[in-house]
Each structure stands twice: as structure tokens, then as C-alpha cells.
Design a protein around this motif. Structure first.
Motif, PDB file in Angstrom:
ATOM      1  N   GLY A 103      74.927   8.461 -46.830  1.00  0.00           N
ATOM      2  CA  GLY A 103      74.865   7.013 -46.945  1.00  0.00           C
ATOM      3  C   GLY A 103      75.667   6.374 -45.830  1.00  0.00           C
ATOM      4  N   GLU A 104      75.848   5.077 -45.909  1.00  0.00           N
ATOM      5  CA  GLU A 104      76.603   4.344 -44.898  1.00  0.00           C
ATOM      6  C   GLU A 104      77.997   4.933 -44.765  1.00  0.00           C
ATOM      7  OE1 GLU A 104      76.545   0.105 -45.445  1.00  0.00           O
ATOM      8  OE2 GLU A 104      74.445   0.152 -46.008  1.00  0.00           O
ATOM      9  N   GLY A 105      78.429   5.132 -43.520  1.00  0.00           N
ATOM     10  CA  GLY A 105      79.749   5.683 -43.250  1.00  0.00           C
ATOM     11  C   GLY A 105      79.740   7.172 -42.960  1.00  0.00           C
ATOM     12  N   ASP A 106      78.691   7.887 -43.399  1.00  0.00           N
ATOM     13  CA  ASP A 106      78.599   9.311 -43.091  1.00  0.00           C
ATOM     14  C   ASP A 106      78.113   9.484 -41.655  1.00  0.00           C
ATOM     15  OD1 ASP A 106      79.436  10.236 -45.624  1.00  0.00           O
ATOM     16  OD2 ASP A 106      77.434   9.851 -46.430  1.00  0.00           O
ATOM     17  N   VAL A 107      78.313  10.680 -41.106  1.00  0.00           N
ATOM     18  CA  VAL A 107      77.987  10.937 -39.708  1.00  0.00           C
ATOM     19  C   VAL A 107      76.744  11.822 -39.623  1.00  0.00           C
ATOM     20  CG1 VAL A 107      78.809  11.923 -37.535  1.00  0.00           C
ATOM     21  CG2 VAL A 107      80.400  10.692 -39.037  1.00  0.00           C
ATOM     22  N   LEU A 108      75.792  11.397 -38.814  1.00  0.00           N
ATOM     23  CA  LEU A 108      74.546  12.138 -38.606  1.00  0.00           C
ATOM     24  C   LEU A 108      74.482  12.610 -37.161  1.00  0.00           C
ATOM     25  CD1 LEU A 108      71.657  13.037 -39.433  1.00  0.00           C
ATOM     26  CD2 LEU A 108      70.885  10.743 -38.789  1.00  0.00           C
ATOM     27  N   THR A 109      74.195  13.892 -36.981  1.00  0.00           N
ATOM     28  CA  THR A 109      73.955  14.467 -35.659  1.00  0.00           C
ATOM     29  C   THR A 109      72.514  14.959 -35.623  1.00  0.00           C
ATOM     30  OG1 THR A 109      76.256  15.152 -35.405  1.00  0.00           O
ATOM     31  CG2 THR A 109      74.634  16.262 -34.011  1.00  0.00           C
ATOM     32  N   VAL A 110      71.784  14.531 -34.602  1.00  0.00           N
ATOM     33  CA  VAL A 110      70.381  14.908 -34.455  1.00  0.00           C
ATOM     34  C   VAL A 110      70.213  15.608 -33.111  1.00  0.00           C
ATOM     35  CG1 VAL A 110      67.998  14.099 -34.444  1.00  0.00           C
ATOM     36  CG2 VAL A 110      69.721  12.849 -35.750  1.00  0.00           C
ATOM     37  N   THR A 111      69.545  16.761 -33.127  1.00  0.00           N
ATOM     38  CA  THR A 111      69.296  17.518 -31.903  1.00  0.00           C
ATOM     39  C   THR A 111      67.803  17.778 -31.762  1.00  0.00           C
ATOM     40  OG1 THR A 111      71.437  18.627 -32.086  1.00  0.00           O
ATOM     41  CG2 THR A 111      69.804  19.659 -30.640  1.00  0.00           C
ATOM     42  N   LEU A 112      67.275  17.501 -30.576  1.00  0.00           N
ATOM     43  CA  LEU A 112      65.896  17.857 -30.264  1.00  0.00           C
ATOM     44  C   LEU A 112      65.915  19.321 -29.835  1.00  0.00           C
ATOM     45  CD1 LEU A 112      62.921  17.292 -29.729  1.00  0.00           C
ATOM     46  CD2 LEU A 112      63.573  16.362 -27.488  1.00  0.00           C
ATOM     47  N   LYS A 113      65.379  20.195 -30.688  1.00  0.00           N
ATOM     48  CA  LYS A 113      65.437  21.640 -30.440  1.00  0.00           C
ATOM     49  C   LYS A 113      64.353  22.113 -29.484  1.00  0.00           C
ATOM     50  CE  LYS A 113      67.936  24.037 -32.265  1.00  0.00           C
ATOM     51  NZ  LYS A 113      69.264  24.493 -31.834  1.00  0.00           N
ATOM     52  N   GLY A 114      63.224  21.408 -29.452  1.00  0.00           N
ATOM     53  CA  GLY A 114      62.119  21.821 -28.588  1.00  0.00           C
ATOM     54  C   GLY A 114      60.814  21.289 -29.148  1.00  0.00           C
ATOM     55  N   THR A 115      59.727  21.992 -28.825  1.00  0.00           N
ATOM     56  CA  THR A 115      58.416  21.617 -29.350  1.00  0.00           C
ATOM     57  C   THR A 115      57.696  22.866 -29.834  1.00  0.00           C
ATOM     58  OG1 THR A 115      57.372  21.823 -27.184  1.00  0.00           O
ATOM     59  CG2 THR A 115      58.173  19.636 -27.798  1.00  0.00           C
ATOM     60  N   LYS A 116      56.683  22.638 -30.649  1.00  0.00           N
ATOM     61  CA  LYS A 116      55.833  23.735 -31.108  1.00  0.00           C
ATOM     62  C   LYS A 116      54.414  23.208 -31.211  1.00  0.00           C
ATOM     63  CE  LYS A 116      56.040  23.123 -36.068  1.00  0.00           C
ATOM     64  NZ  LYS A 116      56.204  23.791 -37.332  1.00  0.00           N
ATOM     65  N   THR A 117      53.458  24.113 -31.229  1.00  0.00           N
ATOM     66  CA  THR A 117      52.058  23.734 -31.390  1.00  0.00           C
ATOM     67  C   THR A 117      51.685  23.872 -32.852  1.00  0.00           C
ATOM     68  OG1 THR A 117      51.578  24.525 -29.169  1.00  0.00           O
ATOM     69  CG2 THR A 117      49.708  24.198 -30.631  1.00  0.00           C
ATOM     70  N   THR A 118      51.111  22.809 -33.418  1.00  0.00           N
ATOM     71  CA  THR A 118      50.706  22.839 -34.821  1.00  0.00           C
ATOM     72  C   THR A 118      49.384  23.590 -34.962  1.00  0.00           C
ATOM     73  OG1 THR A 118      49.427  20.792 -34.702  1.00  0.00           O
ATOM     74  CG2 THR A 118      51.798  20.589 -35.164  1.00  0.00           C
ATOM     75  N   GLN A 119      48.993  23.836 -36.218  1.00  0.00           N
ATOM     76  CA  GLN A 119      47.719  24.497 -36.477  1.00  0.00           C
ATOM     77  C   GLN A 119      46.553  23.671 -35.953  1.00  0.00           C
ATOM     78  OE1 GLN A 119      47.607  25.249 -40.689  1.00  0.00           O
ATOM     79  NE2 GLN A 119      48.956  27.024 -40.533  1.00  0.00           N
ATOM     80  N   SER A 120      46.760  22.345 -35.865  1.00  0.00           N
ATOM     81  CA  SER A 120      45.708  21.455 -35.360  1.00  0.00           C
ATOM     82  C   SER A 120      45.666  21.424 -33.837  1.00  0.00           C
ATOM     83  CB  SER A 120      45.945  20.037 -35.867  1.00  0.00           C
ATOM     84  OG  SER A 120      46.050  20.023 -37.262  1.00  0.00           O
ATOM     85  N   GLY A 121      46.612  22.125 -33.187  1.00  0.00           N
ATOM     86  CA  GLY A 121      46.642  22.166 -31.731  1.00  0.00           C
ATOM     87  C   GLY A 121      47.462  21.068 -31.078  1.00  0.00           C
ATOM     88  N   PHE A 122      48.187  20.282 -31.868  1.00  0.00           N
ATOM     89  CA  PHE A 122      49.025  19.221 -31.318  1.00  0.00           C
ATOM     90  C   PHE A 122      50.420  19.742 -31.012  1.00  0.00           C
ATOM     91  CE2 PHE A 122      45.913  16.875 -33.886  1.00  0.00           C
ATOM     92  CZ  PHE A 122      45.435  15.996 -32.930  1.00  0.00           C
ATOM     93  N   ARG A 123      51.068  19.148 -30.000  1.00  0.00           N
ATOM     94  CA  ARG A 123      52.463  19.467 -29.705  1.00  0.00           C
ATOM     95  C   ARG A 123      53.341  18.595 -30.596  1.00  0.00           C
ATOM     96  NH1 ARG A 123      53.653  23.905 -27.579  1.00  0.00           N
ATOM     97  NH2 ARG A 123      55.531  23.080 -26.645  1.00  0.00           N
ATOM     98  N   GLU A 124      54.278  19.209 -31.276  1.00  0.00           N
ATOM     99  CA  GLU A 124      55.150  18.496 -32.208  1.00  0.00           C
ATOM    100  C   GLU A 124      56.608  18.812 -31.883  1.00  0.00           C
ATOM    101  OE1 GLU A 124      54.376  18.076 -36.705  1.00  0.00           O
ATOM    102  OE2 GLU A 124      55.631  19.858 -36.507  1.00  0.00           O
ATOM    103  N   LYS A 125      57.459  17.794 -31.914  1.00  0.00           N
ATOM    104  CA  LYS A 125      58.878  18.000 -31.644  1.00  0.00           C
ATOM    105  C   LYS A 125      59.538  18.679 -32.838  1.00  0.00           C
ATOM    106  CE  LYS A 125      59.237  14.243 -28.374  1.00  0.00           C
ATOM    107  NZ  LYS A 125      59.746  12.906 -28.072  1.00  0.00           N
ATOM    108  N   VAL A 126      60.513  19.547 -32.531  1.00  0.00           N
ATOM    109  CA  VAL A 126      61.265  20.249 -33.560  1.00  0.00           C
ATOM    110  C   VAL A 126      62.685  19.679 -33.558  1.00  0.00           C
ATOM    111  CG1 VAL A 126      62.140  22.488 -34.328  1.00  0.00           C
ATOM    112  CG2 VAL A 126      59.882  22.333 -33.242  1.00  0.00           C
ATOM    113  N   TRP A 127      63.139  19.232 -34.740  1.00  0.00           N
ATOM    114  CA  TRP A 127      64.428  18.556 -34.869  1.00  0.00           C
ATOM    115  C   TRP A 127      65.390  19.358 -35.719  1.00  0.00           C
ATOM    116  CZ3 TRP A 127      64.789  14.427 -31.819  1.00  0.00           C
ATOM    117  CH2 TRP A 127      63.613  13.785 -31.441  1.00  0.00           C
TER     118      TRP A 127
END
Length: 195
Positions: A103-127
Motif C-alpha cells: 500500500g501507500e508508503g511501501d517500496v516497489l522495485t521493478v526490473t525489466l528482465k528481458g523479453t520472450k516469445t508467446t505461444q501466439s508469436g508476440f514478443r512480451e516483456k518479462v518483469w
């Protein structure tokens, strides 16, 4: 150019944009959150669940960072999290690992780990998400909702608790953890739709 989120006069720069690279990390203190309808990139068309026929949602978390890109930059950044699929599961894992509902006041760290190809053939970011207990300057601040409103009846309290439980389910938090965090709300038998 920066991606920005504008709602009711509020303008917040996105924590990540098209030039973000694998390994990029943003950390900040959560200052608020809201749900927004999911739309297709480029077209703006609603993203509809193939299971329920309803429009899917995203959670937008605003964090206060130390980033400053120019004189007008207040350091606030928005982090967008789909409430379905791998992104929701990754955030749900961070909530489980942290052992508390953020909630408010807590600390969030987000990292973009890379990408992967979905079963549908789309590139999707991995977080990857990490949560750390922070200071809670607003007494009674609630997790991922609007500021807490005084409740006058047990029915209102139950509705608030159910809404919190539903949101945690959408983020992939296990049912046992949801019951612990919300005081025992049972799962909706139809559950949140996975796209």
C-alpha cells in the motif's frame, strides 16, 4: 519523449518506455494506485477476455523515485501491471514473497528482465517485482485502493474486504494468502479470467 499517464489532470511519467533495456530497474515509494481498463497498444481498442467477454484491467501504481530527467520532473513514475497472465503472476509472487499486501508508503522495485516469445508469436516483456515494507504516513491507508473511507456498517466492511480479495486474486495471489490478508473472503467460483 516520455510516455505519460494523464487522468483527471494528473500527469505521471512511465517508469519504463520504448527505450528501456533488459536490466533497467526503477525503485520508489508507492504513493497511490488505481485500476484502468486494458486497451490494445496503438489502436486503443478494449482488451477483452476470451473467457468472460469482459474488458480486462490493469493496475497502475504510482511511485515516488529519485529520478529527475529535467527541471519539470517531480520524480513520480507510473508502473502498469496487467491483471492477467505472466505479469500478474510475477506481481503475485512478489506479494507472496514480501508477506504483506502493499500500500501507500511501501517500496516497489521493478526490473525489466528481458523479453520472450508467446505461444501466439508476440514478443512480451518479462518483469520482476520486489516489495519492501515502508513507512505508512497516512493512518488507515489501504492497499491498492482509494484512501480509506470510514465504514459505518458491517456490510460496507465486507464489501471493502471482498473488493480487496478480488484485486489480490486478479494479481495471482494464492487463495490461502488472500484469506489470511482479508479475514477469510472465499474465492469467486468463476474466478478472475486469464486472457
Amino acid at each position: 519523449m516520455f510516455e505519460e499517464f494523464t487522468q483527471q489532470g494528473e500527469k505521471t511519467r512511465a517508469a519504463f518506455n520504448g527505450s528501456s533495456q533488459p536490466g533497467d530497474t526503477v525503485t520508489g515509494t508507492i504513493t497511490g494506485s488505481r485500476e484502468v481498463p486494458a486497451t490494445e497498444f496503438g489502436t486503443g481498442k478494449p482488451v477483452i477476455s476470451k473467457f468472460t467477454g469482459k474488458q480486462l484491467q490493469k493496475t497502475v501504481i504510482t511511485i515516488q523515485t529519485t529520478l529527475r530527467d529535467d527541471a519539470d520532473d517531480d520524480g513520480q513514475r507510473s508502473v502498469w501491471i496487467k491483471q492477467w497472465g505472466d505479469q500478474a503472476r510475477a506481481f503475485g509472487a512478489a506479494v507472496r514473497d514480501a508477506g504483506f499486501t502493499p500500500g501507500e508508503g511501501d517500496v516497489l522495485t521493478v526490473t525489466l528482465k528481458g523479453t520472450k516469445t508467446t505461444q501466439s508469436g508476440f514478443r512480451e516483456k518479462v518483469w520482476e517485482y520486489r516489495l519492501t515494507r515502508g513507512q505508512h504516513p497516512v493512518a488507515g491507508a489501504t492497499a491498492f485502493t482509494q484512501p480509506a473511507q470510514p465504514t459505518q456498517t458491517a456490510q460496507t466492511t465486507q464489501t471493502d474486504s471482498q473488493a480487496k480479495a478480488d484485486q489480490l486474486r486478479a494479481l495471482g495471489v494464492p487463495e490461502a494468502e488472500i484469506q489470511r490478508l482479508t479475514g477469510g473472503q472465499q474465492a469467486d467460483p468463476y474466478g478472475p479470467a486469464d486472457f
